[in-house]
Design an enzyme around this catalytic site. Structure first.
Site, PDB file in Angstrom:
ATOM      1  CD  GLU A  45       8.480 -38.834 -49.896  1.00 62.23           C
ATOM      2  OE1 GLU A  45       7.623 -39.580 -49.425  1.00 62.23           O
ATOM      3  OE2 GLU A  45       8.197 -37.715 -50.397  1.00 62.23           O
TER       4      GLU A  45
ATOM      5  CG  HIS B 183       8.602 -44.354 -49.576  1.00 64.29           C
ATOM      6  ND1 HIS B 183       7.336 -44.348 -49.016  1.00 64.29           N
ATOM      7  CD2 HIS B 183       8.895 -43.059 -49.831  1.00 64.29           C
ATOM      8  CE1 HIS B 183       6.888 -43.100 -48.941  1.00 64.29           C
ATOM      9  NE2 HIS B 183       7.817 -42.300 -49.440  1.00 64.29           N
TER      10      HIS B 183
ATOM     11  CB  CYS C 120       4.414 -47.640 -44.172  1.00 66.11           C
ATOM     12  SG  CYS C 120       4.900 -48.246 -45.760  1.00 66.11           S
TER      13      CYS C 120
END
Ligand code: SUG
Length: 446
Positions: free
Chosen positions: A174, A250, A371
């Site tokens: 990720e 995350h 993000c």
């Protein structure tokens, strides 16, 4: 030589919408089907970029990816004209059609893992684009992301852009969202900390039960090896499965770092004591002390962490000393979270200032300030070698905002995704963007 932490924010693409594609991401599933406003989304992102640039932080932009991904739809058996492909996909596989139009590359923290040149043996900045293979709509990003990174970081004297890891669940990666770097100064050798959600082969620590652990230990180790990181300055830490099950998909939803500071929640990691101990030891070996700011569940619950995105914040080093914490405006709307922020400011600790941004369009898909950005530490020579017109200043902000206002819709839902006009609009917009950013040919449209 001077080093800078450069924030490359993803420019929100014209097809931003709410498709509920990311199970485990509570905002994404909760807002599925809501009406999106791509124009507002892109402007909100651009305004954050300009505000930080104007405060003296080096701020750049990453272009959106080309959408729709007709190749994906054709590879899944939809044939005929482009219009037929879109109509049939809408009828038969509406979720896959949404995936093919997804603007998810806006969350640049998932674009790649980046190791600065002070950590790598060849003295170059290493990028590994993330394969994002936990979700269909994200798994289609990495080839185009690698292409964009190779355009911008084309100078192989300074930069290496690897291919993504193999596209298999065992190597789920990720990117920077599950990676933190600690260093006494940006230009000094640092400690890289990889935070994984699960291991493919070692099940002894268990994993989340309700939602998926997206990042694997095996992927984290592979990225560290590829970048040539010194193992005594590399730490692998596991995300707390209970946090993943509460919606912390995350690590950057529950922890954020900058320089020697870690701001995190007590439920972030498996076996907090030993995880921190290993991190502290690595920092000590690298010649500096780790500083921590830890919030307890009694201060902010996991649910509030996920709802407010308090930790999905940017920690930025202020020129005058201390850190600036950039949080989404949702944090000031929750009284307990807001009180926590005030307490942090009053505590005399390293966080000296908090600024909020309205990023609601992105937040509704589970994407806060952290993000939206990919951090790349660059020295002056590397900075000068960056290609394209990607550094945000007033004039680029004005041009990009004008471009958004001209080309983006202010209303988009899944129903619009078989509209051939939308395909044309996006093509036109991206063709123009290539020249604004001086990245001609990026989308290979002409
Ligand atoms: O991968 N949301 C993204 C949000 C990514 C946030 N990034 C970081 N935490 N670094 C995701 O879950 C939602 C798309 C939709 O449902 O339409 C989405 O992909």
């Amino acid at each position: 030589m001077k080093f800078h932490e450069v924030n490359f924010d993803g420019l929100v693409g014209p097809t931003h919408h709410y498709a509920g594609l990311s199970s485990g991401n509570i905002a994404s599933t909760g807002n599925s089907g809501a009406v999106a406003n791509p124009r507002e989304a892109a402007l909100q992102g651009l305004d954050k970029m300009l505000a930080l640039a104007e405060r003296g932080f080096v701020q750049a932009v990453l272009p959106p990816l080309y959408r729709p991904n007709l190749e994906l739809l054709r590879s899944l058996g939809f044939g005929g004209s482009d219009e037929n492909v879109l109509c049939n996909a809408q009828r038969e596989e509406p979720a896959i059609l949404c995936a093919a139009w997804s603007a998810s590359a806006m969350w640049a923290a998932n674009a790649a893992t980046v190791s600065p040149s002070s950590d790598t043996p060849d003295g170059r900045v290493h990028f590994t684009p993330a394969n994002l293979n936990a979700k269909l709509h994200r798994a289609q990003e990495h080839r185009s992301t690698a292409r964009a990174l190779r355009r911008i970081f084309a100078d192989t004297q300074y930069f290496v852009v690897h291919d993504a890891l193999a596209d298999v669940g065992a190597l789920g990666d990720e990117g920077a969202a599950n990676h933190m770097r600690f260093a006494p100064g940006h230009g000094e050798p640092g400690v890289e900390c990889f935070v994984f959600g699960r291991s493919e082969f070692d099940k002894s620590d268990g994993g989340p039960q309700r939602f998926q652990g997206r990042q694997t230990l095996e992927a984290s180790r592979a990225v560290a090896r590829r970048h040539g990181l010194a193992m005594d300055r590399t730490v692998f830490v596991q995300q707390n499965p209970a946090a993943i099950d509460a919606g912390v998909f995350h690590n950057d939803v529950i922890a954020v770092s900058n320089l020697n500071l870690l701001f995190f929640h007590e439920e972030a990691f498996v076996d907090e004591g030993s995880s921190l101990e290993r991190l502290q030891q690595a920092c000590k070996r690298a010649g500096f002390a780790l500083q921590t700011v830890r919030l307890r569940t009694a201060d902010v619950s996991l649910e509030e962490v996920v709802q407010s995105y308090l930790f999905n914040s940017q920690l930025l080093e202020r020129p005058g000393g201390g850190m600036l914490l950039v949080v989404p405006s949702e944090c000031r709307e929750n009284t307990r979270v807001s009180a926590c922020l005030d307490k942090l400011l009053d505590s005399g600790g390293p966080i000296r200032e908090v600024v909020t941004f309205d990023l609601r369009q992105s937040m509704r898909n589970g994407g806060g300030p952290a993000c939206l950005r990919l951090r790349v530490v660059l020295n002056d020579a590397q900075l000068a070698a960056v290609r394209g017109r990607v550094f945000i200043d007033r004039s680029l902000h004005a041009e990009l905002s004008g471009w958004v206002r001209r080309h983006y819709r202010d209303h988009l839902t899944a129903h619009d995704l078989s509209d051939p006009l939308l395909v044309m609009e996006v093509q036109e917009a991206l063709l123009e963007l290539e020249s604004v950013l001086q990245l001609q040919g990026l989308y290979a449209l002409a």
